[in-house]
Design a protein around this motif. Sequence first.
Motif, PDB file in Angstrom:
ATOM      1  N   ALA A 103       0.824  -1.208   0.000  1.00  0.00           N
ATOM      2  CA  ALA A 103       0.000   0.000   0.000  1.00  0.00           C
ATOM      3  C   ALA A 103       0.860   1.261   0.000  1.00  0.00           C
ATOM      4  O   ALA A 103       0.539   2.243  -0.673  1.00  0.00           O
ATOM      5  N   THR A 104       1.980   1.223   0.737  1.00  0.00           N
ATOM      6  CA  THR A 104       2.783   2.438   0.883  1.00  0.00           C
ATOM      7  C   THR A 104       3.987   2.483  -0.053  1.00  0.00           C
ATOM      8  O   THR A 104       4.608   3.533  -0.202  1.00  0.00           O
ATOM      9  N   GLY A 105       4.337   1.341  -0.648  1.00  0.00           N
ATOM     10  CA  GLY A 105       5.516   1.312  -1.511  1.00  0.00           C
ATOM     11  C   GLY A 105       6.821   1.272  -0.733  1.00  0.00           C
ATOM     12  O   GLY A 105       7.891   1.462  -1.301  1.00  0.00           O
ATOM     13  N   THR A 106       6.734   1.018   0.574  1.00  0.00           N
ATOM     14  CA  THR A 106       7.952   0.904   1.394  1.00  0.00           C
ATOM     15  C   THR A 106       8.383  -0.555   1.441  1.00  0.00           C
ATOM     16  O   THR A 106       7.564  -1.419   1.749  1.00  0.00           O
ATOM     17  N   PRO A 107       9.649  -0.840   1.126  1.00  0.00           N
ATOM     18  CA  PRO A 107      10.078  -2.245   1.137  1.00  0.00           C
ATOM     19  C   PRO A 107      10.011  -2.857   2.537  1.00  0.00           C
ATOM     20  O   PRO A 107      10.133  -2.141   3.534  1.00  0.00           O
ATOM     21  N   ILE A 108       9.819  -4.153   2.596  1.00  0.00           N
ATOM     22  CA  ILE A 108       9.882  -4.872   3.868  1.00  0.00           C
ATOM     23  C   ILE A 108      11.355  -4.998   4.249  1.00  0.00           C
ATOM     24  O   ILE A 108      12.179  -5.378   3.420  1.00  0.00           O
ATOM     25  N   ALA A 109      11.662  -4.678   5.512  1.00  0.00           N
ATOM     26  CA  ALA A 109      13.074  -4.656   5.926  1.00  0.00           C
ATOM     27  C   ALA A 109      13.515  -6.048   6.382  1.00  0.00           C
ATOM     28  O   ALA A 109      13.691  -6.304   7.576  1.00  0.00           O
ATOM     29  N   TRP A 110      13.681  -6.959   5.413  1.00  0.00           N
ATOM     30  CA  TRP A 110      14.158  -8.302   5.741  1.00  0.00           C
ATOM     31  C   TRP A 110      15.584  -8.236   6.262  1.00  0.00           C
ATOM     32  O   TRP A 110      16.377  -7.408   5.811  1.00  0.00           O
ATOM     33  N   GLN A 111      15.904  -9.124   7.193  1.00  0.00           N
ATOM     34  CA  GLN A 111      17.268  -9.226   7.699  1.00  0.00           C
ATOM     35  C   GLN A 111      18.005 -10.290   6.903  1.00  0.00           C
ATOM     36  O   GLN A 111      17.523 -11.408   6.766  1.00  0.00           O
ATOM     37  N   ARG A 112      19.144  -9.915   6.392  1.00  0.00           N
ATOM     38  CA  ARG A 112      19.871 -10.818   5.539  1.00  0.00           C
ATOM     39  C   ARG A 112      20.432 -12.003   6.324  1.00  0.00           C
ATOM     40  O   ARG A 112      21.003 -11.836   7.392  1.00  0.00           O
ATOM     41  N   VAL A 113      20.279 -13.222   5.772  1.00  0.00           N
ATOM     42  CA  VAL A 113      20.756 -14.424   6.450  1.00  0.00           C
ATOM     43  C   VAL A 113      22.098 -14.883   5.868  1.00  0.00           C
ATOM     44  O   VAL A 113      23.052 -15.121   6.593  1.00  0.00           O
ATOM     45  N   ALA A 114      22.167 -14.993   4.551  1.00  0.00           N
ATOM     46  CA  ALA A 114      23.396 -15.440   3.905  1.00  0.00           C
ATOM     47  C   ALA A 114      24.146 -14.213   3.401  1.00  0.00           C
ATOM     48  O   ALA A 114      23.680 -13.517   2.520  1.00  0.00           O
TER      49      ALA A 114
END
Lengths: 220, 177
Positions: free
Chosen positions: A109-120
Amino acid sequence: MPQIFTASADTWLRAGVLLVGLGVLVTGVLWDGAIGSSAITAVGWVRDQPVPFSHKHHVGDLGIDCRYCHTTVETGPHAGFPATHTCMTCHSQLWTGAAALAPVRDSLATGTPIAWQRVARLPDYVQFNHSIHVARGVPCVTCHGRVDQMPLMMRAQPFQMRWCLDCHRDPDPHLRPPDQVTRMDWSTWDREGHADYGPHQAALFGIKPERMTDCALCHR
Amino acid sequence: MRRLLLLLPLILTLSSCDEMTHQPRYQAAGRGRLFPDGKAMQAPPEGTVAQDDPARAAALDERPPMTLDLLKRGRQRYDIYCSPCHDVAGAGRGPVVARGFPAPPSLDDPRLVRAPSRYFVEVITQGHGVMYDHADRVTPTDRWAIAAYIRALQRSRSTPVDELNAADRAHLSGGTP
């Protein structure tokens, strides 16, 4: 002239040398154990994510191919992170009211990316290219583990240089048919029956182990 | 004080330990604090044309010649991007549909058998009904490859078993081809 050394000086010297030697040895053993430990490599550690995404559900239960979301894994250095648009391809219809998916809906809805935490993650002084590994038939599971059995994503291998080199020094046994790179379960792969497969593929692709350990291959 | 100064090189070395591992640069799909929206990967400004845009448009415009390689590529891409809903046979009963996603029509629906190949390319490009577009995931050439493979699926679902040769019939009944 008075004596410089006392009668026991020789014993002290020997004891000192022995102690230093032991110290170096013990430190070495401890250090080796420490850098290989999961506290350093983060193997098996789960990171907090904005959405508890389950690879087990999407890959293991539904059988969705890795490339459905990781679209640039065959063509570029990065496997590619799915846009929220990709998540919503299914979740515009499924689990539409689920609280766990609220961040995904907000993101669309807002166009803001989801702040996933990098694993690899590799150190910045390493250049790694997914596409060449995929094209030559190094399956995803080799480095990322059985993600189809991971409810929450975790690092499966210590992403350290010695681990990279294990494969780069002897690539043959790690090669698989490139059209099956996203296959997760290789337990039925008959290693003895396929003993000639790796050398054959290596010859076909011109993979030369003596060049695979060149520093500038990964550090440039 | 002099002793502390002797420690200075050590302290400086320690502080630089992590600098090569985390270099001050942007990572793909990472944060980019320079930009107002905080994204390292910025969308191109409106009105810009990427160098490969004309080639992409041309690939989308013209159907590539039908070859076995195109069909094989189409099969692989179909299995990756379409089979979650349309299933590997095209009947529209994929695993995502089994979880409650509205079922798509079977690809051998008479309407879809009559539709030109371009129709499938357009649906992949723009989406259709509840189906999102897959333009960001499937390249123009691959869209044509999938359209070609859909023809093969349609053919496979409408061909009487009697018309198959002996080897194909044996394969169908579980024997080795």
